[in-house]
Motif scaffolding. Structure first.
Motif, PDB file in Angstrom:
ATOM      1  N   LEU A 101      70.403  89.836  58.091  1.00 40.32           N
ATOM      2  CA  LEU A 101      68.987  90.178  58.266  1.00 40.32           C
ATOM      3  C   LEU A 101      68.199  88.887  58.257  1.00 40.32           C
ATOM      4  CD1 LEU A 101      68.611  93.217  55.799  1.00 40.32           C
ATOM      5  CD2 LEU A 101      68.935  93.270  58.273  1.00 40.32           C
ATOM      6  N   ASN A 102      67.369  88.711  59.283  1.00 43.30           N
ATOM      7  CA  ASN A 102      66.565  87.492  59.395  1.00 43.30           C
ATOM      8  C   ASN A 102      65.132  87.781  58.979  1.00 43.30           C
ATOM      9  OD1 ASN A 102      68.468  85.477  60.718  1.00 43.30           O
ATOM     10  ND2 ASN A 102      68.691  87.257  62.041  1.00 43.30           N
ATOM     11  N   ILE A 103      64.613  86.935  58.129  1.00 42.31           N
ATOM     12  CA  ILE A 103      63.285  87.185  57.557  1.00 42.31           C
ATOM     13  C   ILE A 103      62.528  85.874  57.389  1.00 42.31           C
ATOM     14  CG2 ILE A 103      64.113  87.071  55.153  1.00 42.31           C
ATOM     15  CD1 ILE A 103      62.168  89.526  54.654  1.00 42.31           C
ATOM     16  N   CYS A 104      61.205  85.970  57.390  1.00 42.31           N
ATOM     17  CA  CYS A 104      60.333  84.791  57.258  1.00 42.31           C
ATOM     18  C   CYS A 104      59.273  85.060  56.199  1.00 42.31           C
ATOM     19  CB  CYS A 104      59.668  84.537  58.604  1.00 42.31           C
ATOM     20  SG  CYS A 104      58.308  83.360  58.561  1.00 42.31           S
ATOM     21  N   ASP A 105      58.861  84.003  55.510  1.00 41.55           N
ATOM     22  CA  ASP A 105      57.869  84.186  54.444  1.00 41.55           C
ATOM     23  C   ASP A 105      56.425  83.991  54.904  1.00 41.55           C
ATOM     24  OD1 ASP A 105      57.606  81.470  54.760  1.00 41.55           O
ATOM     25  OD2 ASP A 105      58.113  80.956  52.705  1.00 41.55           O
ATOM     26  N   MET A 106      56.231  83.587  56.159  1.00 42.61           N
ATOM     27  CA  MET A 106      54.856  83.274  56.579  1.00 42.61           C
ATOM     28  C   MET A 106      53.956  84.506  56.582  1.00 42.61           C
ATOM     29  SD  MET A 106      53.413  80.379  57.272  1.00 42.61           S
ATOM     30  CE  MET A 106      51.963  80.731  56.346  1.00 42.61           C
ATOM     31  N   PRO A 107      54.392  85.641  57.160  1.00 43.41           N
ATOM     32  CA  PRO A 107      53.519  86.819  57.102  1.00 43.41           C
ATOM     33  C   PRO A 107      53.185  87.210  55.658  1.00 43.41           C
ATOM     34  CG  PRO A 107      55.284  87.175  58.691  1.00 43.41           C
ATOM     35  CD  PRO A 107      55.606  85.902  57.966  1.00 43.41           C
TER      36      PRO A 107
ATOM     37  N   ALA B 196      70.290  97.158  48.172  1.00 39.45           N
ATOM     38  CA  ALA B 196      71.134  97.528  47.025  1.00 39.45           C
ATOM     39  C   ALA B 196      70.811  98.935  46.531  1.00 39.45           C
ATOM     40  CB  ALA B 196      70.936  96.515  45.902  1.00 39.45           C
ATOM     41  N   TYR B 197      69.526  99.296  46.535  1.00 38.05           N
ATOM     42  CA  TYR B 197      69.110 100.587  45.964  1.00 38.05           C
ATOM     43  C   TYR B 197      68.596 101.555  47.023  1.00 38.05           C
ATOM     44  CZ  TYR B 197      69.473  97.739  41.777  1.00 38.05           C
ATOM     45  OH  TYR B 197      69.934  96.898  40.800  1.00 38.05           O
ATOM     46  N   ASN B 198      68.868 101.238  48.283  1.00 38.47           N
ATOM     47  CA  ASN B 198      68.506 102.137  49.378  1.00 38.47           C
ATOM     48  C   ASN B 198      67.049 102.586  49.280  1.00 38.47           C
ATOM     49  OD1 ASN B 198      69.140 103.520  51.725  1.00 38.47           O
ATOM     50  ND2 ASN B 198      69.711 105.389  50.634  1.00 38.47           N
ATOM     51  N   ARG B 199      66.153 101.591  49.132  1.00 36.90           N
ATOM     52  CA  ARG B 199      64.759 101.918  48.814  1.00 36.90           C
ATOM     53  C   ARG B 199      63.892 102.290  50.028  1.00 36.90           C
ATOM     54  NH1 ARG B 199      62.188 100.180  44.341  1.00 36.90           N
ATOM     55  NH2 ARG B 199      60.587  99.099  45.533  1.00 36.90           N
ATOM     56  N   HIS B 200      64.423 102.104  51.216  1.00 30.36           N
ATOM     57  CA  HIS B 200      63.609 102.347  52.423  1.00 30.36           C
ATOM     58  C   HIS B 200      62.271 101.647  52.343  1.00 30.36           C
ATOM     59  CE1 HIS B 200      66.409 105.896  52.460  1.00 30.36           C
ATOM     60  NE2 HIS B 200      66.704 105.212  53.550  1.00 30.36           N
ATOM     61  N   GLU B 201      62.319 100.408  51.884  1.00 29.67           N
ATOM     62  CA  GLU B 201      61.083  99.641  51.764  1.00 29.67           C
ATOM     63  C   GLU B 201      60.654  99.127  53.134  1.00 29.67           C
ATOM     64  OE1 GLU B 201      60.896  97.087  48.422  1.00 29.67           O
ATOM     65  OE2 GLU B 201      59.199  95.946  49.223  1.00 29.67           O
ATOM     66  N   ARG B 202      59.329  99.131  53.324  1.00 36.73           N
ATOM     67  CA  ARG B 202      58.774  98.667  54.596  1.00 36.73           C
ATOM     68  C   ARG B 202      58.603  97.156  54.541  1.00 36.73           C
ATOM     69  NH1 ARG B 202      54.174 101.819  57.811  1.00 36.73           N
ATOM     70  NH2 ARG B 202      53.519 100.120  59.185  1.00 36.73           N
TER      71      ARG B 202
ATOM     72  N   VAL C 243      63.876  99.344  55.261  1.00 32.70           N
ATOM     73  CA  VAL C 243      65.146  98.721  54.894  1.00 32.70           C
ATOM     74  C   VAL C 243      65.816  99.532  53.795  1.00 32.70           C
ATOM     75  CG1 VAL C 243      66.293  96.604  54.169  1.00 32.70           C
ATOM     76  CG2 VAL C 243      64.117  96.465  55.404  1.00 32.70           C
ATOM     77  N   GLY C 244      67.074  99.867  54.043  1.00 36.84           N
ATOM     78  CA  GLY C 244      67.855 100.639  53.077  1.00 36.84           C
ATOM     79  C   GLY C 244      69.306 100.197  53.084  1.00 36.84           C
ATOM     80  N   ALA C 245      70.154 101.005  52.456  1.00 34.52           N
ATOM     81  CA  ALA C 245      71.552 100.623  52.258  1.00 34.52           C
ATOM     82  C   ALA C 245      72.282 100.364  53.574  1.00 34.52           C
ATOM     83  CB  ALA C 245      72.262 101.717  51.464  1.00 34.52           C
ATOM     84  N   ASN C 246      71.874 101.050  54.621  1.00 33.52           N
ATOM     85  CA  ASN C 246      72.593 100.845  55.889  1.00 33.52           C
ATOM     86  C   ASN C 246      71.852  99.892  56.818  1.00 33.52           C
ATOM     87  OD1 ASN C 246      70.491 102.455  56.604  1.00 33.52           O
ATOM     88  ND2 ASN C 246      71.695 103.963  57.739  1.00 33.52           N
ATOM     89  N   GLY C 247      70.956  99.070  56.252  1.00 34.35           N
ATOM     90  CA  GLY C 247      70.276  98.074  57.078  1.00 34.35           C
ATOM     91  C   GLY C 247      68.841  98.473  57.380  1.00 34.35           C
ATOM     92  N   TYR C 248      68.405  98.209  58.608  1.00 33.12           N
ATOM     93  CA  TYR C 248      66.993  98.391  58.921  1.00 33.12           C
ATOM     94  C   TYR C 248      66.777  99.404  60.035  1.00 33.12           C
ATOM     95  CZ  TYR C 248      68.165  95.522  62.937  1.00 33.12           C
ATOM     96  OH  TYR C 248      68.750  95.047  64.082  1.00 33.12           O
TER      97      TYR C 248
END
Ligand code: NAD
Ligand code: G6P
Ligand code: MN
Length: 437
Positions: free
Chosen positions: A166-172, A327-333, A359-364
């Motif tokens: 998973l690729n992510i950036c901190d600027m936003p 890790a906790y399958n949180r379905h976080e946005r 984002v959850g246990a099986n990715g995005y």
């Protein structure tokens, strides 16, 4: 509660002590049994690792801490790799910045010719650690924020399409924190956003509080006057960036822009504002690197981290959020850099775009952002073409494609200048790029 095992790849990074601190501060939310640092530069890593060892021993003796340059040791028995490598280190960042500037072209770590040069170096390094992870811990996830994230993401899409990266950036995240502060909120987590773009190349289209009230007009009103400058301490070059965001915003009154767009939309001003002999790489070496490394040395000499100035890298809390979401399958946005596949309806399906995802246990799962206007679409098509051409050049070892990439970049005035810069960058990167023909 399951305890996790994490490897930080690029252990010798200036960000590592802050991330270690952050992880230790969040053990109640994200428990660890093991923390490893991995780097391919033993000496550099040991400056950081020797201090981190003391910090971990004092703050969380139950966490097994190791540092290694051996891939098998570094990548066995792990759940997550947090990857922030910099292939070529600051010495090469300095060249990425200074070579284009000689030609009055933007000299920047991730944008324009400098970003292209860095991309050609990074792909090999990121693929290498991804392959180690898959060999020694096939179930693990790589959370990658090694730059240039846009090019790295396109390269992994092409070359490792099934990998758990998973690729992510901190600027936003940094900008959203400033937006929240600008309108008097405690935290950016009080906001839900819609956003689309490429990495370091995007726009917010909707910002609401948890009750659904529209916050965007108030934020726009603030940004029109102050940019994202909220009077918060940051060094002068970042302060400048946050201030000039107001000029970037002026181009589209309905949206809020990523700060990095200034390099594409106001390249001339950026060049005029640069010191060709002293660029951001110099500032970082004289600032962050010097400060962090001397504090690490101090801890090691004192034998204790008591009174340390190293702070949990709160700006990096998104990495823990991302790990927990999986890790906790949180379905976080969260905003991630992912293959478009229709998330932006009227845009190349195969482009790596930055959009909100669950984002959850099986990715995005990307959230669709609909159709985008002509202005953004035009800019993004040009920039996505640059990123794709770089990766094609890397795969095909093609000088011509890389020349095309530089030529398409909005930061470069024409093919002739593109060639001159390319030839200098190629010479400087001999040790790192595939040999082009
Ligand atoms: P740094 O130079 O201090 O650290 C990078 C480390 O990576 C060095 O210790 C180096 O030896 C190591 N390294 C290089 N090639 C390697 C390889 N092939 N395998 C293992 N280790 C390798 O750099 P930094 O300023 O701390 O930044 C680290 C990275 O994080 C950079 O890529 C930077 O651009 C990126 N970053 C990204 C974001 C984001 O928003 N995505 C935010 C901050 C930093
Ligand atoms: C932001 C960007 C990163 C980039 C960093 C550079 O955080 O999102 O991608 O690496 O800025 O910061 P620096 O202080 O090293 O110039
Ligand atoms: Mn970034």
């Amino acid at each position: 509660m399951k305890k996790f095992s994490v490897t930080i790849a690029g252990g010798g990074s200036t960000y590592t002590p802050g991330i270690v601190m952050l992880l230790l501060n969040n053990l109640d939310k994200f428990p660890l049994r093991q923390l490893k640092l991995y780097d391919n530069d033993k000496e550099r890593q040991s400056i950081v690792a020797d201090a981190c060892e003391i910090i971990v021993k004092e703050m969380a003796p139950e966490v097994n801490f190791t540092a290694t340059t051996d891939p098998e040791e570094g990548f066995s028995d792990i759940d997550f790799v947090m990857a922030h490598i910099r292939v070529g280190k600051y010495a090469m960042r300095e060249k990425d910045e200074k070579i284009p500037l000689k030609y009055n072209v933007v000299g920047q770590e991730t944008c324009g010719p400098g970003g292209i040069a860095y991309g050609m170096r990074s792909i090999t390094g990121v693929l290498e650690i991804l392959d180690y992870m898959e060999k020694y811990s096939p179930e693990a996830w790589m959370l990658n924020y090694s730059n240039p994230a846009a090019i790295v993401a396109e390269a992994t899409r092409r070359l490792r399409p099934n990998s758990k990266i998973l690729n992510i950036c901190d600027m936003p995240i940094g900008i959203e924190s400033r937006m929240a502060k600008a309108i008097g909120l405690e935290s950016r987590k009080e906001m839900d956003v819609r956003y689309y773009g490429l990495n370091h190349f995007g726009w917010w289209t909707d910002i609401r509080d948890k009750e659904g009230n529209d916050l965007k007009p108030r934020i726009i009103e603030y940004v029109k006057e102050h940019g994202y400058d909220v009077g918060q301490h940051s060094d002068t070059s970042w302060q400048h960036t946050f201030q000039v965001a107001k000029d970037v915003q002026a181009l589209d009154s309905e949206t809020l822009p990523n700060t990095y767009l200034k390099y594409y939309l106001y390249g001339n001003q950026e060049v005029a504002h640069s010191d060709k002999n002293h660029t951001r790489a110099n500032m970082v070496m004289e600032g962050r690197e010097k400060n962090i490394f001397s504090e690490c040395n101090r801890i090691v000499e004192a034998g204790t981290s008591e009174g340390t100035t190293i702070k949990a890298g709160d700006h990096a809390s998104y990495i823990v959020d991302l790990a927990r979401a999986i890790a906790y399958n949180r379905h976080e946005r969260m905003l991630l850099i992912v293959e478009n596949k229709g998330a932006i309806n009227n845009f190349d399906e195969t482009a790596m775009v930055e959009v909100p995802c669950l984002v959850g246990a099986n990715g995005y799962e990307p959230l669709t952002q609909g159709n985008i206007p002509q202005f953004q679409k035009g800019l993004m098509e040009q920039q996505a073409a640059v990123e794709k051409l770089v990766v094609e050049a890397y795969i095909e070892k093609s000088y011509q494609k890389l020349w095309q990439a530089l030529t398409v970049s909005k930061t470069v005035p024409n093919a002739e200048v593109a060639k001159q810069i390319l030839d200098e960058l190629m010479e400087a990167n001999k040790e790192f790029w595939p040999e082009l023909h």
